[in-house]
Design an enzyme around this catalytic site. Structure first.
Site, short mmCIF file in Angstrom:
data_model
loop_
_atom_site.label_atom_id
_atom_site.label_comp_id
_atom_site.label_asym_id
_atom_site.label_seq_id
_atom_site.Cartn_x
_atom_site.Cartn_y
_atom_site.Cartn_z
N PRO A 98 -1.45 1.88 -7.43
CA PRO A 98 -0.47 0.78 -7.33
C PRO A 98 0.93 1.29 -6.98
O PRO A 98 1.83 0.49 -6.71
CB PRO A 98 -0.50 0.12 -8.70
N ASP A 105 -6.12 -13.20 14.98
CA ASP A 105 -6.12 -13.27 13.52
C ASP A 105 -4.72 -13.34 12.96
O ASP A 105 -3.79 -12.80 13.55
CB ASP A 105 -6.72 -11.97 12.93
N ARG A 146 -13.77 -3.50 10.74
CA ARG A 146 -13.89 -4.68 11.61
C ARG A 146 -13.08 -4.54 12.90
O ARG A 146 -13.31 -5.26 13.86
CB ARG A 146 -13.52 -5.97 10.85
N GLU A 170 -5.84 5.66 -16.96
CA GLU A 170 -4.38 5.53 -16.85
C GLU A 170 -3.85 6.18 -15.58
O GLU A 170 -2.66 6.16 -15.31
CB GLU A 170 -3.70 6.17 -18.07
#
Ligand code: ADE
Length: 243
Positions: A86, A165, A151, A114
């Protein structure tokens, strides 16, 4: 393209690898995906992979040696190694496009608990986050990244299917409709049934710009606009102001 995924939950990827477009891309040899069980590379008893942090504190950290052992085996001059966390650079369609074109061999490292012993950064080219929220591990982010890149590999889906898209051209996608052309009084816009290609193109461009302006104005801030787009956008802004 080769994608190596390092995880302590290899089963997480079973459906991903055996369903729909990803399955076909693997069968057609457009991509090779290898899932590596990190527990096979630990020297600790019982496949143990974590330990308490130096300096104290809550939670467990994933230990460094198994990553080192496996990555030394996998890395070559062609590899690009990504650690999913993150705290990383936030992933987007521009990165997906660049990576699908430029990277031959991608390694995705999934963390857990963690976090991972910080020495992992010695082995990584980029730390990447899929958004500003925290997940239980890097497996879902690894699937997000692999899917978005695969993709875009030529032949996996039609180029026409992704060129318009959302995000591919820096704009959100125009609205789309299919049969029936009317249901419970809800109609498909006439222009889409007119067969007039230029009018359809202009309508779609206008709707794309309008949607992006209303929902994601941040996307327009750094976008280099064509003259046509600027003209249409100014018209949209005026019509919204006078409403
Ligand atoms: N691991 C946990 N949360 C994550 C996130 N948002 N992006 C990438 N890896 C993660």
């Amino acid at each position: 393209m080769i994608i190596d995924i390092i995880t302590i939950f290899p089963n997480f990827f079973d459906q991903f690898l055996t369903t729909s477009k990803i399955k076909h891309a693997i069968e057609d040899k457009r991509v090779e995906i290898n899932i590596h069980d990190l527990r096979l590379y630990t020297d600790l008893k019982g496949g143990k992979i974590d330990d308490t942090p130096y300096g104290g504190g809550a939670g467990m950290l994933m230990i460094y040696p198994p990553f080192h052992k496996l990555l030394t085996k996998l890395k070559t001059k062609d590899t690009f190694t990504v650690f999913l966390s993150p705290q990383g650079t936030v992933y987007n369609q521009a990165l997906a496009t660049k990576w699908s074109e430029e990277i031959k061999h991608l390694i995705l490292i999934c963390g857990h608990y963690e976090g991972i012993d910080d020495r992992i950064l010695n082995l990584v080219d980029l730390e990447v986050s899929i958004g500003d929220y925290v997940l239980t591990g890097g497996e879902i982010p690894a699937m997000v990244i692999a899917d978005s890149i695969i993709r875009l590999i030529p032949g996996v889906i039609n180029k026409e299917s992704y060129i318009d898209d959302s995000h591919q051209q820096g704009l959100l996608k125009y609205p789309q409709y299919t049969k029936p052309d009317e249901y419970m009084g809800h109609k498909v816009p006439d222009v889409l049934k007119s067969g007039h290609h230029e009018n359809i193109r202009l309508w779609r461009l206008e709707k794309s710009l309008e949607k992006t302006y209303l929902k994601r104005p941040d996307l327009l801030e750094n976008r280099v606009m064509t003259k046509e787009e600027t003209k249409i956008l100014n018209k949209i802004k005026k019509s919204i102001e006078t409403k």
